[in-house]
Motif scaffolding. Structure first.
Motif, mmCIF file in Angstrom:
data_model
loop_
_atom_site.group_PDB
_atom_site.id
_atom_site.type_symbol
_atom_site.label_atom_id
_atom_site.label_comp_id
_atom_site.label_asym_id
_atom_site.label_seq_id
_atom_site.Cartn_x
_atom_site.Cartn_y
_atom_site.Cartn_z
ATOM 1 N N PRO A 137 0.804 -1.232 0.000
ATOM 2 C CA PRO A 137 0.000 0.000 0.000
ATOM 3 C C PRO A 137 0.833 1.275 0.000
ATOM 4 C CG PRO A 137 -0.085 -1.081 2.146
ATOM 5 C CD PRO A 137 0.594 -2.033 1.220
ATOM 6 N N SER A 138 2.134 1.160 0.274
ATOM 7 C CA SER A 138 2.980 2.350 0.248
ATOM 8 C C SER A 138 4.346 1.998 -0.348
ATOM 9 C CB SER A 138 3.160 2.925 1.659
ATOM 10 O OG SER A 138 3.910 4.123 1.629
ATOM 11 N N GLN A 139 4.798 2.809 -1.319
ATOM 12 C CA GLN A 139 6.089 2.622 -1.967
ATOM 13 C C GLN A 139 6.716 3.999 -2.165
ATOM 14 O OE1 GLN A 139 5.437 0.170 -5.651
ATOM 15 N NE2 GLN A 139 3.297 0.316 -4.999
ATOM 16 N N VAL A 140 7.994 4.015 -2.462
ATOM 17 C CA VAL A 140 8.685 5.278 -2.729
ATOM 18 C C VAL A 140 9.457 5.145 -4.031
ATOM 19 C CG1 VAL A 140 10.401 6.943 -1.946
ATOM 20 C CG2 VAL A 140 8.898 5.852 -0.282
ATOM 21 N N VAL A 159 4.078 6.660 -3.165
ATOM 22 C CA VAL A 159 2.913 6.101 -3.850
ATOM 23 C C VAL A 159 2.084 5.346 -2.826
ATOM 24 C CG1 VAL A 159 2.104 4.620 -5.719
ATOM 25 C CG2 VAL A 159 4.271 5.863 -5.967
ATOM 26 N N ASP A 160 0.896 5.853 -2.527
ATOM 27 C CA ASP A 160 -0.044 5.188 -1.617
ATOM 28 C C ASP A 160 -1.205 4.651 -2.434
ATOM 29 O OD1 ASP A 160 1.327 5.821 0.859
ATOM 30 O OD2 ASP A 160 0.677 7.887 0.541
ATOM 31 N N SER A 161 -1.580 3.401 -2.186
ATOM 32 C CA SER A 161 -2.600 2.770 -3.030
ATOM 33 C C SER A 161 -3.445 1.801 -2.221
ATOM 34 C CB SER A 161 -1.926 2.031 -4.194
ATOM 35 O OG SER A 161 -1.075 1.002 -3.697
ATOM 36 N N GLN A 162 -4.545 1.395 -2.844
ATOM 37 C CA GLN A 162 -5.392 0.336 -2.315
ATOM 38 C C GLN A 162 -5.599 -0.709 -3.405
ATOM 39 O OE1 GLN A 162 -9.076 1.984 -0.865
ATOM 40 N NE2 GLN A 162 -8.142 2.883 0.956
ATOM 41 N N ASP A 163 -5.402 -1.969 -3.033
ATOM 42 C CA ASP A 163 -5.641 -3.108 -3.938
ATOM 43 C C ASP A 163 -4.869 -2.949 -5.250
ATOM 44 O OD1 ASP A 163 -7.449 -4.195 -2.085
ATOM 45 O OD2 ASP A 163 -9.082 -3.003 -2.897
ATOM 46 N N LEU A 164 -3.633 -2.509 -5.168
ATOM 47 C CA LEU A 164 -2.821 -2.337 -6.373
ATOM 48 C C LEU A 164 -2.265 -3.689 -6.799
ATOM 49 C CD1 LEU A 164 -1.647 -0.342 -8.406
ATOM 50 C CD2 LEU A 164 0.323 -0.053 -6.877
ATOM 51 N N GLY A 173 -6.126 -0.781 -9.729
ATOM 52 C CA GLY A 173 -6.201 -0.501 -8.305
ATOM 53 C C GLY A 173 -7.490 0.225 -7.970
ATOM 54 N N THR A 174 -7.833 0.207 -6.696
ATOM 55 C CA THR A 174 -9.029 0.916 -6.237
ATOM 56 C C THR A 174 -8.758 2.403 -6.101
ATOM 57 O OG1 THR A 174 -9.710 -1.063 -5.031
ATOM 58 C CG2 THR A 174 -10.784 0.995 -4.432
ATOM 59 N N SER A 175 -7.540 2.752 -5.683
ATOM 60 C CA SER A 175 -7.153 4.154 -5.581
ATOM 61 C C SER A 175 -5.636 4.244 -5.637
ATOM 62 C CB SER A 175 -7.676 4.792 -4.290
ATOM 63 O OG SER A 175 -7.021 4.222 -3.172
ATOM 64 N N LEU A 176 -5.147 5.425 -6.013
ATOM 65 C CA LEU A 176 -3.704 5.660 -6.103
ATOM 66 C C LEU A 176 -3.444 7.124 -5.784
ATOM 67 C CD1 LEU A 176 -0.961 4.305 -7.020
ATOM 68 C CD2 LEU A 176 -1.347 5.441 -9.206
ATOM 69 N N GLY A 177 -2.497 7.364 -4.892
ATOM 70 C CA GLY A 177 -2.136 8.728 -4.537
ATOM 71 C C GLY A 177 -0.647 8.942 -4.645
ATOM 72 N N LEU A 178 -0.245 10.037 -5.282
ATOM 73 C CA LEU A 178 1.161 10.395 -5.416
ATOM 74 C C LEU A 178 1.433 11.647 -4.592
ATOM 75 C CD1 LEU A 178 1.570 9.996 -9.304
ATOM 76 C CD2 LEU A 178 1.854 8.253 -7.527
#
Length: 350
Positions: A99-102, A112-117, A138-143
């Motif tokens: 759910p969180s990567q850089v 990168v924050d995401s749900q169900d990626l 994915g269900t959602s993605l935030g940068l």
């Protein structure tokens, strides 16, 4: 009954042997890949690497993953990454991402924050393993950048799918990325843009920026033809683009909408050749967007808009601005504006 039990025992032993041999090959291949990256000058680090899933799956889990290219300054860091494959169809691989990567770029780091990626790669069961489909959803993605900007996506999907009915090396790139949530600071700057109206004789009034908080539509279907198929020989063949056909592209943000379609392919000298037509509906919202993006200065925006109005007057509907990206004889232009040399599609060694 005894024969049936013997048969079941033999099948179980064979299946167990298949799984353990496959698990060993996967673990050895993954360890070898990390070692090869390190030998080539890349940074490829991990804390643990395990294979589980007996008896029906191969589940590869890598913990504390960090990949980096010191030459470009690009890196990816994640607490874990998982790759799954069913034992009876190892040509279909599914990857689950944390759910969180850089992602680090030369000038910034983006979280990168995401749900169900999830990502999947599917090949056709053949000795050449030709690519059938790649999909990211994915269900959602935030940068979130350490420079201060943000960008968000709702439920989205991006895919590359083989189109053998067109040619053995043609693939459809399809995407649906809306809703898109722009950076709040950019949205505030956009809504604050106030372009002065043009006085007579070129009287032109600009509507106040009325963009909603989300982009409602960004979707498309683009056919890509390569010089060779994407299969297990791709590393040697090194496929490159020979044709790009935009069959569908739609963008909608409030009253502003845009579509694009056209075909670009390599000419006899290897340069991109063809035309792509872009149509912008309610183009009078475009100058404010260009100003907020820093593409056009505020004092120049009325002149730019007046030129847009003149071009739109040449169409049946004056609210629609239609421009064509034209690539001919190694040169390209966008509407009446020359852009210089067209890109080279075929490598010089061609």
């Amino acid at each position: 009954m005894r024969k049936l039990l013997y048969l079941l025992l033999i099948v179980s032993v064979l299946w167990s042997g298949y799984w353990f041999v496959g698990a060993y090959a996967i673990r050895s291949g993954a360890d070898s890949w990390f070692a090869q990256q390190a030998q080539s000058g890349m940074v490829a680090e991990k804390s643990t690497l395990t294979v589980a899933g007996f008896p029906n799956r191969f589940d590869l889990t890598v913990q504390d993953l960090r990949l980096a290219d010191p030459r470009s300054g690009i890196s990816w860091q994640a607490p874990f990454a998982q790759v799954f494959a069913m034992t009876w169809k190892p040509w279909h691989i599914i990857a689950a991402l944390p759910p969180s990567q850089v992602v680090a770029l030369p000038d910034q780091a983006v979280t990168v924050d995401s749900q169900d990626l999830k990502a999947s790669v599917r090949a056709r069961p053949s000795t050449d393993l030709p690519l059938q489909e790649v999909r990211l959803a994915g269900t959602s993605l935030g940068l979130t950048s350490d420079l201060g900007w943000t960008l968000g996506l709702g439920e989205f999907t991006v895919g590359l799918r083989a189109e053998p009915t067109v040619s053995p090396s043609t693939y459809e790139l399809g995407f649906d990325l809306a809703p898109i949530i722009p950076d709040p600071a950019f949205l505030a700057a956009l809504k604050a843009v106030d372009i002065p109206d043009l006085p007579p004789p070129n009287a032109l009034q600009f509507p106040a920026p009325d963009f909603p908080d989300q982009v409602e539509s960004l979707q498309g279907s683009i056919y890509l033809t390569l010089s060779a198929p994407l299969d297990r020989h791709a590393g040697d063949a090194r496929p490159y683009l020979t044709k790009v056909e935009i069959r569908q592209f739609n963008f909608a943000w409030g009253q502003l909408a845009a579509t694009a379609s056209g075909l670009i392919e390599a000419d006899g000298n290897g340069y991109a050749s063809g035309k792509i037509t872009v149509e912008v509906t309610n183009w009078d919202r475009l100058p404010a967007l260009l100003v907020a993006a820093g593409v056009v200065q505020l004092e120049v925006a009325p002149t730019v808009a007046n030129g847009m109005r003149a071009l739109a007057a040449q169409t049946p509907d004056p609210t629609v601005l239609s421009l064509t990206l034209d690539m001919t004889d190694g040169q390209m232009s966008f509407g009446p504006f020359p852009l210089g040399p067209a890109p080279l599609m075929v490598p010089p060694s061609g």
